[in-house]
Design an enzyme around this catalytic site. Structure first.
Site, PDB file in Angstrom:
ATOM      1  N   PRO A  10      31.790  36.854  29.634  1.00  0.00           N
ATOM      2  CA  PRO A  10      31.302  35.902  30.628  1.00  0.00           C
ATOM      3  C   PRO A  10      31.564  36.292  32.085  1.00  0.00           C
ATOM      4  O   PRO A  10      32.618  36.826  32.416  1.00  0.00           O
ATOM      5  CB  PRO A  10      32.059  34.614  30.287  1.00  0.00           C
ATOM      6  CG  PRO A  10      33.218  35.048  29.478  1.00  0.00           C
ATOM      7  CD  PRO A  10      32.767  36.255  28.721  1.00  0.00           C
ATOM      8  N   ASN A  11      30.563  36.021  32.888  1.00  0.00           N
ATOM      9  CA  ASN A  11      30.584  36.208  34.347  1.00  0.00           C
ATOM     10  C   ASN A  11      30.485  37.663  34.796  1.00  0.00           C
ATOM     11  O   ASN A  11      30.363  37.935  35.984  1.00  0.00           O
ATOM     12  CB  ASN A  11      31.826  35.547  34.985  1.00  0.00           C
ATOM     13  CG  ASN A  11      31.882  34.056  34.682  1.00  0.00           C
ATOM     14  OD1 ASN A  11      30.925  33.357  34.968  1.00  0.00           O
ATOM     15  ND2 ASN A  11      32.951  33.599  34.072  1.00  0.00           N
ATOM     16  N   ARG A  18      30.314  38.942  42.557  1.00  0.00           N
ATOM     17  CA  ARG A  18      31.399  38.048  42.156  1.00  0.00           C
ATOM     18  C   ARG A  18      32.739  38.587  42.661  1.00  0.00           C
ATOM     19  O   ARG A  18      33.095  39.732  42.375  1.00  0.00           O
ATOM     20  CB  ARG A  18      31.409  38.033  40.622  1.00  0.00           C
ATOM     21  CG  ARG A  18      32.605  37.387  40.015  1.00  0.00           C
ATOM     22  CD  ARG A  18      32.752  37.764  38.545  1.00  0.00           C
ATOM     23  NE  ARG A  18      33.817  36.976  37.965  1.00  0.00           N
ATOM     24  CZ  ARG A  18      34.493  37.319  36.883  1.00  0.00           C
ATOM     25  NH1 ARG A  18      34.188  38.429  36.238  1.00  0.00           N
ATOM     26  NH2 ARG A  18      35.459  36.559  36.448  1.00  0.00           N
ATOM     27  N   TYR A  23      36.600  42.729  41.962  1.00  0.00           N
ATOM     28  CA  TYR A  23      35.748  43.435  40.997  1.00  0.00           C
ATOM     29  C   TYR A  23      34.805  44.460  41.623  1.00  0.00           C
ATOM     30  O   TYR A  23      34.094  45.155  40.902  1.00  0.00           O
ATOM     31  CB  TYR A  23      34.939  42.405  40.185  1.00  0.00           C
ATOM     32  CG  TYR A  23      35.817  41.454  39.399  1.00  0.00           C
ATOM     33  CD1 TYR A  23      36.632  41.924  38.370  1.00  0.00           C
ATOM     34  CD2 TYR A  23      35.850  40.089  39.693  1.00  0.00           C
ATOM     35  CE1 TYR A  23      37.456  41.064  37.654  1.00  0.00           C
ATOM     36  CE2 TYR A  23      36.670  39.216  38.969  1.00  0.00           C
ATOM     37  CZ  TYR A  23      37.469  39.717  37.955  1.00  0.00           C
ATOM     38  OH  TYR A  23      38.287  38.868  37.238  1.00  0.00           O
ATOM     39  N   ASN A  72      34.845  44.446  27.226  1.00  0.00           N
ATOM     40  CA  ASN A  72      35.485  43.641  28.258  1.00  0.00           C
ATOM     41  C   ASN A  72      35.133  42.192  27.940  1.00  0.00           C
ATOM     42  O   ASN A  72      34.049  41.713  28.277  1.00  0.00           O
ATOM     43  CB  ASN A  72      34.987  44.020  29.660  1.00  0.00           C
ATOM     44  CG  ASN A  72      35.774  43.295  30.756  1.00  0.00           C
ATOM     45  OD1 ASN A  72      36.489  42.334  30.471  1.00  0.00           O
ATOM     46  ND2 ASN A  72      35.641  43.750  31.987  1.00  0.00           N
ATOM     47  N   ALA A  75      37.015  36.443  30.465  1.00  0.00           N
ATOM     48  CA  ALA A  75      37.902  35.277  30.305  1.00  0.00           C
ATOM     49  C   ALA A  75      38.232  34.982  28.838  1.00  0.00           C
ATOM     50  O   ALA A  75      39.309  34.457  28.532  1.00  0.00           O
ATOM     51  CB  ALA A  75      37.267  34.051  30.959  1.00  0.00           C
ATOM     52  N   GLU A  96      39.741  47.854  24.445  1.00  0.00           N
ATOM     53  CA  GLU A  96      39.730  46.706  25.365  1.00  0.00           C
ATOM     54  C   GLU A  96      39.783  47.222  26.797  1.00  0.00           C
ATOM     55  O   GLU A  96      40.654  48.037  27.123  1.00  0.00           O
ATOM     56  CB  GLU A  96      40.960  45.829  25.074  1.00  0.00           C
ATOM     57  CG  GLU A  96      41.138  44.685  26.060  1.00  0.00           C
ATOM     58  CD  GLU A  96      42.392  43.833  25.773  1.00  0.00           C
ATOM     59  OE1 GLU A  96      43.034  44.017  24.706  1.00  0.00           O
ATOM     60  OE2 GLU A  96      42.716  42.997  26.641  1.00  0.00           O
ATOM     61  N   HIS A  98      39.517  46.199  31.107  1.00  0.00           N
ATOM     62  CA  HIS A  98      39.440  45.239  32.205  1.00  0.00           C
ATOM     63  C   HIS A  98      39.311  46.018  33.501  1.00  0.00           C
ATOM     64  O   HIS A  98      39.950  47.068  33.670  1.00  0.00           O
ATOM     65  CB  HIS A  98      40.687  44.356  32.252  1.00  0.00           C
ATOM     66  CG  HIS A  98      40.905  43.599  30.987  1.00  0.00           C
ATOM     67  ND1 HIS A  98      40.157  42.500  30.647  1.00  0.00           N
ATOM     68  CD2 HIS A  98      41.740  43.830  29.940  1.00  0.00           C
ATOM     69  CE1 HIS A  98      40.532  42.078  29.453  1.00  0.00           C
ATOM     70  NE2 HIS A  98      41.489  42.867  29.000  1.00  0.00           N
ATOM     71  N   ARG A 105      48.022  39.846  38.048  1.00  0.00           N
ATOM     72  CA  ARG A 105      47.318  38.668  38.550  1.00  0.00           C
ATOM     73  C   ARG A 105      47.996  37.384  38.071  1.00  0.00           C
ATOM     74  O   ARG A 105      49.200  37.375  37.881  1.00  0.00           O
ATOM     75  CB  ARG A 105      45.845  38.757  38.116  1.00  0.00           C
ATOM     76  CG  ARG A 105      45.163  40.032  38.651  1.00  0.00           C
ATOM     77  CD  ARG A 105      43.717  40.113  38.237  1.00  0.00           C
ATOM     78  NE  ARG A 105      42.961  38.979  38.777  1.00  0.00           N
ATOM     79  CZ  ARG A 105      41.710  38.670  38.401  1.00  0.00           C
ATOM     80  NH1 ARG A 105      41.085  39.411  37.495  1.00  0.00           N
ATOM     81  NH2 ARG A 105      41.092  37.638  38.938  1.00  0.00           N
TER      82      ARG A 105
HETATM   83  C1  DQA Z   1      38.501  40.798  33.565  1.00  0.00           C
HETATM   84  C2  DQA Z   1      39.836  40.070  33.759  1.00  0.00           C
HETATM   85  C3  DQA Z   1      39.763  38.651  33.193  1.00  0.00           C
HETATM   86  O1  DQA Z   1      41.002  37.992  33.372  1.00  0.00           O
HETATM   87  C4  DQA Z   1      38.689  37.850  33.883  1.00  0.00           C
HETATM   88  O2  DQA Z   1      38.576  36.587  33.295  1.00  0.00           O
HETATM   89  C5  DQA Z   1      37.385  38.555  33.953  1.00  0.00           C
HETATM   90  C6  DQA Z   1      37.341  40.002  34.117  1.00  0.00           C
HETATM   91  C7  DQA Z   1      38.496  42.185  34.241  1.00  0.00           C
HETATM   92  O3  DQA Z   1      37.601  42.971  33.924  1.00  0.00           O
HETATM   93  O4  DQA Z   1      39.331  42.465  35.110  1.00  0.00           O
HETATM   94  O5  DQA Z   1      36.336  37.912  33.947  1.00  0.00           O
HETATM   95  O6  DQA Z   1      38.312  41.013  32.165  1.00  0.00           O
END
Ligand code: DQA
Length: 140
Positions: A10-11, A18, A23, A72, A75, A96, A98, A105
């Site tokens: 998501p997002n 964003r 990011y 990835n 959230a 995994e 990120h 964070r």
């Molecule tokens: C994320 C880190 C997560 O905590 C966050 O909710 C994201 C992006 C990252 O790529 O740094 O949406 O996965």
């Protein structure tokens, strides 16, 4: 040819606009174009969804035939027992990733429900985290 599926949660469809200080300002589409050029000998597919069940469906769909999944879960990393269980259920290696360093964070981001079931974790290298995950699948 190795087959790798990149799955974004998501997002992450809003990458580039964003929270750019966290990011970056590059859209995933433009990054992916360069990634495919860089890894021209790898078959790279991509899927993004904001919906938990669609991510699980995709993990199940590719999880027995692809050489690796770069995930990835965004959230959902911190909340989804369902995604974690889907990773445990498949045979493809899942890495995994990120973009940000989730340990630097908010406290809630340092807990990943999926880490237990993945092969390895890469975080904090910006979009380069995806390159490093692909390297881990193809140079083993
Ligand atoms: C994320 C880190 C997560 O905590 C966050 O909710 C994201 C992006 C990252 O790529 O740094 O949406 O996965």
């Amino acid at each position: 040819m190795k087959k790798i599926m990149i799955i974004n949660g998501p997002n992450l469809n809003l990458l580039g606009t964003r929270e750019v200080d966290i990011y970056g300002n590059i859209s995933f589409e433009s990054y992916l174009k360069n990634l495919k050029k860089k890894y021209s000998k790898v078959d790279i597919d991509f899927f993004q969804s904001n919906i938990e069940g669609e991510l699980i469906d995709k993990i199940q769909e590719v999880g027995f035939s692809y050489d690796g999944i770069v995930l990835n879960a965004a959230a959902y990393t911190h909340t989804s027992v369902g995604i974690s269980d889907s990773i445990a259920a498949i045979s493809s290696a899942v890495i995994e990733v990120h973009i940000s360093n989730i340990h630097a964070r908010e406290e809630f981001r340092s807990k990943s429900l999926i880490s237990k079931n993945v092969k390895g974790i890469i975080c904090g290298f910006g979009l380069k985290s995806y390159d490093l995950a692909i390297d881990s699948i193809i140079y083993k």
